[in-house]
Design a protein around this motif. Structure first.
Motif, PDB file in Angstrom:
ATOM      1  N   MET A   1      -5.704   7.064   5.119  1.00  0.00           N
ATOM      2  CA  MET A   1      -6.216   6.424   3.905  1.00  0.00           C
ATOM      3  C   MET A   1      -5.610   5.078   3.733  1.00  0.00           C
ATOM      4  O   MET A   1      -6.417   4.083   3.207  1.00  0.00           O
ATOM      5  N   ALA A   2      -4.368   5.105   4.056  1.00  0.00           N
ATOM      6  CA  ALA A   2      -3.473   3.889   3.901  1.00  0.00           C
ATOM      7  C   ALA A   2      -4.269   2.712   5.005  1.00  0.00           C
ATOM      8  O   ALA A   2      -4.617   1.423   4.626  1.00  0.00           O
ATOM      9  N   GLN A   3      -4.695   3.246   5.995  1.00  0.00           N
ATOM     10  CA  GLN A   3      -5.513   2.191   7.161  1.00  0.00           C
ATOM     11  C   GLN A   3      -6.608   1.901   6.378  1.00  0.00           C
ATOM     12  O   GLN A   3      -7.203   0.665   6.499  1.00  0.00           O
ATOM     13  N   VAL A   4      -7.536   2.784   5.865  1.00  0.00           N
ATOM     14  CA  VAL A   4      -8.707   2.421   5.265  1.00  0.00           C
ATOM     15  C   VAL A   4      -8.565   1.423   4.258  1.00  0.00           C
ATOM     16  O   VAL A   4      -9.155   0.386   3.906  1.00  0.00           O
ATOM     17  N   GLN A   5      -7.379   1.415   3.213  1.00  0.00           N
ATOM     18  CA  GLN A   5      -7.295   0.641   2.352  1.00  0.00           C
ATOM     19  C   GLN A   5      -6.770  -0.780   2.800  1.00  0.00           C
ATOM     20  O   GLN A   5      -7.602  -1.700   2.402  1.00  0.00           O
ATOM     21  N   LYS A   6      -6.187  -0.781   3.695  1.00  0.00           N
ATOM     22  CA  LYS A   6      -5.765  -2.119   4.456  1.00  0.00           C
ATOM     23  C   LYS A   6      -6.864  -2.814   4.985  1.00  0.00           C
ATOM     24  O   LYS A   6      -7.070  -3.986   4.786  1.00  0.00           O
ATOM     25  N   MET A   7      -7.667  -1.921   5.690  1.00  0.00           N
ATOM     26  CA  MET A   7      -9.005  -2.515   6.501  1.00  0.00           C
ATOM     27  C   MET A   7      -9.961  -2.970   5.272  1.00  0.00           C
ATOM     28  O   MET A   7     -10.490  -4.253   5.309  1.00  0.00           O
ATOM     29  N   SER A   8     -10.115  -2.280   4.420  1.00  0.00           N
ATOM     30  CA  SER A   8     -10.993  -2.645   3.150  1.00  0.00           C
ATOM     31  C   SER A   8     -10.434  -4.180   2.581  1.00  0.00           C
ATOM     32  O   SER A   8     -11.031  -5.160   2.160  1.00  0.00           O
ATOM     33  N   LEU A   9      -9.194  -4.388   2.352  1.00  0.00           N
ATOM     34  CA  LEU A   9      -8.673  -5.486   1.699  1.00  0.00           C
ATOM     35  C   LEU A   9      -8.597  -6.534   2.850  1.00  0.00           C
ATOM     36  O   LEU A   9      -8.823  -7.826   2.352  1.00  0.00           O
ATOM     37  N   GLU A  10      -8.449  -6.314   4.015  1.00  0.00           N
ATOM     38  CA  GLU A  10      -8.458  -7.314   5.060  1.00  0.00           C
ATOM     39  C   GLU A  10     -10.178  -7.851   4.978  1.00  0.00           C
ATOM     40  O   GLU A  10     -10.344  -9.156   5.335  1.00  0.00           O
ATOM     41  N   ALA A  11     -10.996  -7.029   5.093  1.00  0.00           N
ATOM     42  CA  ALA A  11     -12.379  -7.279   4.900  1.00  0.00           C
ATOM     43  C   ALA A  11     -12.553  -8.347   3.927  1.00  0.00           C
ATOM     44  O   ALA A  11     -13.738  -9.199   3.772  1.00  0.00           O
TER      45      ALA A  11
ATOM     46  N   SER B   1       3.035  -7.916   6.343  1.00  0.00           N
ATOM     47  CA  SER B   1       3.720  -6.807   7.418  1.00  0.00           C
ATOM     48  C   SER B   1       2.580  -5.744   7.643  1.00  0.00           C
ATOM     49  O   SER B   1       1.771  -5.859   6.900  1.00  0.00           O
ATOM     50  N   ASN B   2       2.894  -4.513   8.037  1.00  0.00           N
ATOM     51  CA  ASN B   2       1.826  -3.564   8.208  1.00  0.00           C
ATOM     52  C   ASN B   2       1.074  -3.396   6.855  1.00  0.00           C
ATOM     53  O   ASN B   2       0.088  -3.202   6.976  1.00  0.00           O
ATOM     54  N   PHE B   3       1.861  -2.996   6.023  1.00  0.00           N
ATOM     55  CA  PHE B   3       1.126  -2.553   4.500  1.00  0.00           C
ATOM     56  C   PHE B   3       1.740  -3.428   3.530  1.00  0.00           C
ATOM     57  O   PHE B   3       1.603  -2.752   2.297  1.00  0.00           O
ATOM     58  N   GLN B   4       2.069  -4.735   3.718  1.00  0.00           N
ATOM     59  CA  GLN B   4       2.306  -5.397   2.321  1.00  0.00           C
ATOM     60  C   GLN B   4       1.864  -6.785   2.568  1.00  0.00           C
ATOM     61  O   GLN B   4       1.804  -7.309   3.536  1.00  0.00           O
ATOM     62  N   PHE B   5       1.524  -7.292   1.538  1.00  0.00           N
ATOM     63  CA  PHE B   5       1.015  -8.612   1.360  1.00  0.00           C
ATOM     64  C   PHE B   5       1.553  -9.381   0.198  1.00  0.00           C
ATOM     65  O   PHE B   5       2.178  -8.873  -0.694  1.00  0.00           O
ATOM     66  N   ASP B   6       1.514 -10.804  -0.005  1.00  0.00           N
ATOM     67  CA  ASP B   6       1.898 -11.529  -1.245  1.00  0.00           C
ATOM     68  C   ASP B   6       1.153 -11.094  -2.439  1.00  0.00           C
ATOM     69  O   ASP B   6       0.150 -11.682  -2.391  1.00  0.00           O
ATOM     70  N   VAL B   7       1.704 -10.430  -3.075  1.00  0.00           N
ATOM     71  CA  VAL B   7       0.917  -9.819  -4.332  1.00  0.00           C
ATOM     72  C   VAL B   7       0.686 -11.184  -5.228  1.00  0.00           C
ATOM     73  O   VAL B   7      -0.084 -11.246  -6.049  1.00  0.00           O
TER      74      VAL B   7
ATOM     75  N   ILE C   1       0.829  -1.122   0.002  1.00  0.00           N
ATOM     76  CA  ILE C   1       0.062  -0.011   0.145  1.00  0.00           C
ATOM     77  C   ILE C   1       0.911   1.061  -0.053  1.00  0.00           C
ATOM     78  O   ILE C   1       1.755   1.423   0.917  1.00  0.00           O
ATOM     79  N   THR C   2       0.874   2.023  -0.941  1.00  0.00           N
ATOM     80  CA  THR C   2       1.648   3.087  -1.139  1.00  0.00           C
ATOM     81  C   THR C   2       0.901   4.541  -0.915  1.00  0.00           C
ATOM     82  O   THR C   2       1.641   5.572  -1.049  1.00  0.00           O
ATOM     83  N   ILE C   3      -0.160   4.871  -0.232  1.00  0.00           N
ATOM     84  CA  ILE C   3      -0.788   5.804  -0.101  1.00  0.00           C
ATOM     85  C   ILE C   3      -0.223   6.461   1.083  1.00  0.00           C
ATOM     86  O   ILE C   3       0.124   5.956   2.249  1.00  0.00           O
TER      87      ILE C   3
END
Length: 81
Positions: free
Chosen positions: A51-61, A68-74, A44-46
């Motif tokens: 807004m980075a947290q919003v993106q992370k929570m949306s993806l987690e949902a 890690s905090n803002f990276q996943f296995d692409v 996540i590069t925001i």
């Protein structure tokens, strides 16, 4: 998808930054799923922390698990076209 994938699909393989600008300026008006677009490294590069947290929570949902905090296995989650 990544910004680069979307740019390539749109006929502009070097237009990842333009994709970012369009998502930033048009997502709310056109209800684009901006949170599903990430960089090629799965990060996540925001810059705006909120807004980075919003993106992370949306993806987690949607079931994305972060390494890690803002990276996943692409490779696991990227949409292949």
């Amino acid at each position: 998808m990544t910004y680069g994938q979307i740019a390539k699909c749109a006929g502009s393989p070097r237009g990842a930054r333009q994709v970012s600008r369009i998502l930033h300026s048009m997502s709310k008006k056109h209800q684009l799923p901006w949170h599903r677009v990430i960089n090629a490294e799965g990060k996540i590069t925001i810059r705006d922390e909120e807004m980075a947290q919003v993106q992370k929570m949306s993806l987690e949902a949607e079931g994305v698990v972060f390494l890690s905090n803002f990276q996943f296995d692409v490779n696991k989650y990227r949409h292949h076209i």
